[in-house]
Enzyme design. Structure first.
Site, PDB file in Angstrom:
ATOM      1  N   ARG A   1       1.011  -1.119  -0.066  1.00 53.04           N
ATOM      2  CA  ARG A   1      -0.120  -0.094   0.067  1.00 53.04           C
ATOM      3  C   ARG A   1       0.866   1.156  -0.036  1.00 53.04           C
ATOM      4  O   ARG A   1       1.970   1.247   0.519  1.00 53.04           O
ATOM      5  CB  ARG A   1      -0.822  -0.071   1.114  1.00 53.04           C
ATOM      6  CG  ARG A   1      -1.978  -1.267   1.249  1.00 53.04           C
ATOM      7  CD  ARG A   1      -2.831  -1.033   2.442  1.00 53.04           C
ATOM      8  NE  ARG A   1      -3.495  -2.232   2.716  1.00 53.04           N
ATOM      9  CZ  ARG A   1      -3.444  -3.216   3.124  1.00 53.04           C
ATOM     10  NH1 ARG A   1      -2.177  -3.551   3.744  1.00 53.04           N
ATOM     11  NH2 ARG A   1      -4.260  -4.374   3.211  1.00 53.04           N
TER      12      ARG A   1
ATOM     13  N   LYS B   1      -2.341  -2.311   7.756  1.00 52.88           N
ATOM     14  CA  LYS B   1      -3.585  -1.796   8.658  1.00 52.88           C
ATOM     15  C   LYS B   1      -3.922  -2.753   9.821  1.00 52.88           C
ATOM     16  O   LYS B   1      -3.612  -4.129   9.956  1.00 52.88           O
ATOM     17  CB  LYS B   1      -4.990  -2.386   7.403  1.00 52.88           C
ATOM     18  CG  LYS B   1      -5.022  -1.376   6.337  1.00 52.88           C
ATOM     19  CD  LYS B   1      -6.301  -1.464   5.733  1.00 52.88           C
ATOM     20  CE  LYS B   1      -6.504  -0.609   4.729  1.00 52.88           C
ATOM     21  NZ  LYS B   1      -7.679  -0.703   3.915  1.00 52.88           N
TER      22      LYS B   1
ATOM     23  N   HIS C   1      -1.653   3.071  -6.464  1.00 45.16           N
ATOM     24  CA  HIS C   1      -2.872   1.877  -6.081  1.00 45.16           C
ATOM     25  C   HIS C   1      -2.700   1.153  -7.382  1.00 45.16           C
ATOM     26  O   HIS C   1      -3.021  -0.091  -7.601  1.00 45.16           O
ATOM     27  CB  HIS C   1      -4.075   2.431  -5.729  1.00 45.16           C
ATOM     28  CG  HIS C   1      -4.897   1.520  -5.045  1.00 45.16           C
ATOM     29  ND1 HIS C   1      -4.470   0.903  -3.731  1.00 45.16           N
ATOM     30  CD2 HIS C   1      -6.125   0.894  -5.188  1.00 45.16           C
ATOM     31  CE1 HIS C   1      -5.512  -0.013  -3.207  1.00 45.16           C
ATOM     32  NE2 HIS C   1      -6.681  -0.203  -4.507  1.00 45.16           N
TER      33      HIS C   1
ATOM     34  N   ARG D   1      -0.159  -1.218  -7.567  1.00 43.60           N
ATOM     35  CA  ARG D   1      -0.387  -2.343  -6.534  1.00 43.60           C
ATOM     36  C   ARG D   1      -1.433  -3.514  -7.428  1.00 43.60           C
ATOM     37  O   ARG D   1      -0.967  -4.681  -7.117  1.00 43.60           O
ATOM     38  CB  ARG D   1      -1.095  -1.894  -5.313  1.00 43.60           C
ATOM     39  CG  ARG D   1      -1.500  -2.726  -4.378  1.00 43.60           C
ATOM     40  CD  ARG D   1      -1.850  -2.012  -3.020  1.00 43.60           C
ATOM     41  NE  ARG D   1      -2.602  -2.729  -2.340  1.00 43.60           N
ATOM     42  CZ  ARG D   1      -2.500  -3.683  -1.179  1.00 43.60           C
ATOM     43  NH1 ARG D   1      -1.035  -3.952  -1.050  1.00 43.60           N
ATOM     44  NH2 ARG D   1      -3.581  -4.232  -0.395  1.00 43.60           N
TER      45      ARG D   1
ATOM     46  N   HIS E   1      -4.219  -8.616   2.623  1.00 43.18           N
ATOM     47  CA  HIS E   1      -5.569  -8.754   2.828  1.00 43.18           C
ATOM     48  C   HIS E   1      -6.042  -9.481   3.962  1.00 43.18           C
ATOM     49  O   HIS E   1      -5.534 -10.801   3.913  1.00 43.18           O
ATOM     50  CB  HIS E   1      -6.457  -9.021   1.375  1.00 43.18           C
ATOM     51  CG  HIS E   1      -6.171  -8.216   0.374  1.00 43.18           C
ATOM     52  ND1 HIS E   1      -6.496  -8.402  -1.036  1.00 43.18           N
ATOM     53  CD2 HIS E   1      -5.945  -6.714   0.292  1.00 43.18           C
ATOM     54  CE1 HIS E   1      -6.184  -7.270  -1.528  1.00 43.18           C
ATOM     55  NE2 HIS E   1      -6.126  -6.346  -0.872  1.00 43.18           N
TER      56      HIS E   1
ATOM     57  N   TYR F   1      -9.441 -10.046  -8.277  1.00 39.45           N
ATOM     58  CA  TYR F   1      -8.596 -10.467  -9.124  1.00 39.45           C
ATOM     59  C   TYR F   1      -8.901 -11.685  -9.822  1.00 39.45           C
ATOM     60  O   TYR F   1      -8.131 -12.192 -10.664  1.00 39.45           O
ATOM     61  CB  TYR F   1      -7.118 -10.471  -8.611  1.00 39.45           C
ATOM     62  CG  TYR F   1      -6.516  -9.222  -8.234  1.00 39.45           C
ATOM     63  CD1 TYR F   1      -6.328  -8.199  -8.927  1.00 39.45           C
ATOM     64  CD2 TYR F   1      -6.526  -9.025  -6.691  1.00 39.45           C
ATOM     65  CE1 TYR F   1      -6.002  -7.000  -8.526  1.00 39.45           C
ATOM     66  CE2 TYR F   1      -6.170  -8.004  -6.178  1.00 39.45           C
ATOM     67  CZ  TYR F   1      -5.816  -6.915  -6.965  1.00 39.45           C
ATOM     68  OH  TYR F   1      -5.295  -5.464  -6.700  1.00 39.45           O
TER      69      TYR F   1
END
Length: 323
Positions: free
Chosen positions: A165, A189, A267, A270, A293, A302
């Site tokens: 990120r 995160k 992004h 990424r 994730h 994806y």
């Protein structure tokens, strides 16, 4: 019987309590908290106009708000995000016994197809990498220009090699560039850490950039900031390069590479990292881990890449396929 308005906590106070919970219990970062604050502030302003608040809003009032968003031209994805914030808020108010019921529980969000992420081709990324490399090696560049070109090339190589990120990338510590490091520890995160591998090109780019900052320090160039703990330092409040600054540099590089600036962002790169891995046979679960994730459903945007690859395999390798 409803409580009098004087006894009800204000929306601002409830928003603050809710955000404190997200930060303390779920490890929500500044960007996530800011997004929730903006969404809930807009919701609160609507409630005030119609004579309600978080403490007494009813389901129909919430439906009216969603209709107001639609009337204002919000996309279905944006409406769905606002509704998600509202649901989280009312679940919190219910758990804290600030409300006796959850008016958002039976609401359904707008129907929407999940958009596929914009993806650069491998050739597009190669063009950007080559151009960034050329800029970092320009013979007529000043020391300051060369240092900044090396920084951009390093950022690009590391981003495409790792799929970080942008907030994780710009906040990498200086220790990430230590010699012969095959892996880096990334704090993502929720303050969760994960190991991400580096390829040879990204390691070399980091080494070259770090050597340039050390050389600038030796020459007492103030803008090197070589004593900083950050790999990509700046004079700003955060102490490291901002996401916005990198995004601007990246768009300028895109134009210099013959690409449209609107198609390129951190992004998007990424997404390119993930899509190119999957296209070349990587497992979806591995890509999920690399991207950081928590839920596989996030990575499943994806799956179109996987499906196309499977179609190609059947078409090219099945003995009964048409030749």
């Amino acid at each position: 019987m409803r409580k009098s308005s004087a006894s009800k906590p204000s929306d601002a106070k409830l928003t603050g309590l809710f955000l404190d919970m997200l930060a303390a219990e779920q490890g929500a970062g500044p960007n996530t908290l800011d997004a929730y604050r903006r969404d809930l502030t807009d919701f609160s302003e609507f409630l005030t106009r119609v004579g309600h608040s978080f403490a007494d809003a009813e389901t129909q009032t919430l439906r009216d708000y969603l209709g107001d968003l639609d009337a204002r031209g919000f996309k279905s994805s944006s409406v769905a995000r606002r509704l998600s914030a509202i649901r989280h808020l009312f679940r919190f108010l219910l758990s804290e016994r600030i409300r006796a019921e959850d008016p958002a529980a039976i609401l359904s969000g707008p129907k929407r197809g999940r958009g596929l992420p914009k993806v650069l081709s491998i050739a597009d990324v190669d063009r950007m990498l080559r151009r960034a490399k050329e800029m970092s090696e320009a013979a007529d560049a000043s020391p300051s220009q060369r240092l900044r070109a090396l920084r951009l090339y390093c950022l690009l190589e590391v981003l495409y090699a790792t799929g970080l990120r942008v907030s994780e990338l710009v906040a990498l510590p200086r220790t990430a560039a230590k010699r012969d490091a095959r892996m880096i520890v990334v704090r993502g995160k929720g303050d969760k850490e994960r190991l991400v591998p580096l390829n040879e090109a990204s390691r070399q780019a980091m080494a070259d950039y770090l050597a340039a900052t050390e050389a600038a320090k030796a020459e007492k160039k103030k803008d090197s900031l070589a004593t900083s703990k950050w790999l990509f330092p700046s004079f700003g409040e955060s102490g490291h390069l901002t996401r916005q600054h990198f995004a601007r540099d990246l768009k300028e590089l895109a134009v210099a590479s013959g690409l449209q600036a609107r198609l390129v962002s951190p992004h998007v790169l990424r997404h390119a990292f993930a899509s190119h891995l999957l296209h070349n046979g990587a497992d979806l679960r591995i890509v999920q881990t690399l991207l950081g994730h928590t839920d596989i459903s996030t990575t499943q945007i994806y799956t179109h890449v996987v499906e196309e690859r499977l179609k190609s395999l059947v078409r090219d390798l099945h003995p009964l396929a048409e030749k």
